[in-house]
Write a protein that holds these residues in place. Structure first.
Motif: not given
Length: 432
Positions: A160-162, A313-318, A348-349
């Motif tokens: 998702k981030a890239n 960045l890696a997604a940390m939230d739902v 944001t990522l």
């Protein structure tokens, strides 16, 4: 009586041929034909090991035994080695960019072709992908057309981030995009070990979007500061083989590839990129103090750390995003005064901070210090989540060591470099 003997003789020849041409246990036609999806209906009749039998006599033999007629081959006989054509799909899963070099490529363009350009700007660490056009796409809608768009992913990495995406072209099998998508924070190491996946999809408003085909290009094929043109055939995604539909040899290859891929993804687990600038400011002389009267705390010289931005960045939230901020320490920190934090960027990522922090320290002392930079996801009411980090010192390796030594050797010069954030938490990090 003579006719009956002739019938019996014909039956015995057919039974003998079924044993020669189709050895081993009889399998369903659909199951065996999966090994050879590209066999032409006009393929020659498979030869029997018995040279005394002529090709015309082979066709009724296999047909009578229910083994699929003259187009059917046993996997053990294809290409003269076990596995036959099944091994080709595993090779194409590594690099599926089949480039078109001649007009005799109609057999590999069933899904369509994709034309694009790649350029890597080494100075800015940016990868530019210009998606030009597609031709002859497979129809996906009831009207015989499609609504195609192109997605980009860098593999391996956080999907998702890239992910980058072009616009959608409505009702077309030959869309023209001429759209440039840019990745930032791409290092030279990425260009040697990462692969760009281009996926052409059909957009559906009422149902899920459908995949038309994809192409994968290893970035090592792109030379720095040079534009490379690609015209590739779209292919199906590499399949995950089913053990029930494979022989034991192919099953072993499948298990090996799965273990190898999992090992590679685990060892290369990334959490994003960080653009960091370092500058050692030498002590100010008396003349410089008059010019820079407002520069308090910099008379003895020190290290200026600039946190520029993060990417992928890696997604940390739902919700599929993060609320990132950056913390920096200069260790060892006996007095617990080296901690600095940036502001929190919401949802944001790819945040941009553009903040600088100053440590008053001499060059000799700085050579024995370690700069710890960590990225966190802010969570209200509970512990913040660690996204990734990097340590810079004389004991570091790779880009971190080069960045640190360049800063110490070039006093007064600002040195910027992208760093890959890893999921390893620094041992000296305090959770405050």
């Amino acid at each position: 009586m003579t006719v009956q003997r002739g019938k019996k003789l014909s039956i015995s020849i057919q039974e003998h041929m079924a044993i020669d041409v189709c050895p081993g246990p009889i399998r369903p036609i659909r199951q065996i034909s999966a090994y050879f999806p590209r066999l032409s209906p006009t393929s020659p009749t498979p030869l029997s090991p018995n040279p005394a039998l002529s090709p015309p006599a082979l066709s009724p033999g296999c047909g009578a035994s229910g083994m699929g007629g003259p187009q059917l081959l046993s996997p053990l006989l294809a290409g003269g080695r076990p596995g036959g054509g099944g091994s080709l799909s595993f090779t194409s899963s590594i690099d599926t960019s089949v480039e078109i070099h001649s007009s005799d490529s109609d057999d590999c363009t069933a899904l369509g072709t994709l034309e694009f350009e790649l350029r890597y700007d080494q100075s800015s660490s940016e990868l530019h992908c210009t998606v030009l056009r597609a031709k002859g796409l497979k129809p996906m809608d009831f009207n015989g057309l499609a609504d195609p768009y192109v997605k980009l992913h860098l593999l391996p990495g956080a999907c998702k981030a890239n992910k980058l995406k072009t616009k959608t072209i409505r009702n077309s099998l030959n869309p023209v995009w001429n759209e440039t998508l840019t990745y930032v924070g791409i290092t030279e190491e990425d260009m040697h070990r990462k692969t760009l996946r281009l996926t052409v999809c059909d957009e559906d408003k009422l149902t899920h979007n459908e995949l038309i085909g994809e192409s994968r290009v290893p970035l090592k094929r792109v030379k720095p500061d040079q534009t490379k043109h690609f015209h590739t055939c779209l292919e199906h995604p590499p399949p995950l083989p089913s053990p029930t539909a494979m022989g034991e040899a192919l099953r072993g290859i499948s298990c090996y590839l799965r273990e190898w891929e999992n090992e590679q993804l685990h060892s290369l687990e990334e959490r994003g990129r960080l653009l960091l600038s370092l500058q050692f400011l030498p002590p100010l002389s008396s003349e410089d103090e008059d010019v820079e009267a407002g520069s308090e705390g910099r008379r003895s010289g020190g290290l200026c750390v600039g946190v520029k931005r993060c990417a992928h960045l890696a997604a940390m939230d739902v919700n599929g995003f993060s609320d990132p901020y950056v913390k920096i320490y200069l260790k060892p920190d006996i007095q617990k005064k080296s901690k600095h934090k940036t502001t929190v960027m919401k949802k944001t990522l790819n945040p941009e901070f553009n903040e600088e922090f100053f440590y008053e320290i001499s060059l000799s002392e700085l050579a024995n210090k370690t700069l710890e930079v960590t990225v966190w996801d802010y969570d209200l009411g509970r512990s913040n989540d660690f996204i990734g980090g990097v340590c810079l010192s004389c004991q570091s390796q790779g880009d971190a060591l080069r960045h640190w030594t360049d800063c110490l050797k070039n006093k007064g010069r600002r040195v910027e470099r992208w760093h890959i954030l890893t999921n390893e938490l620094p041992r000296t990090l305090s959770h405050d």
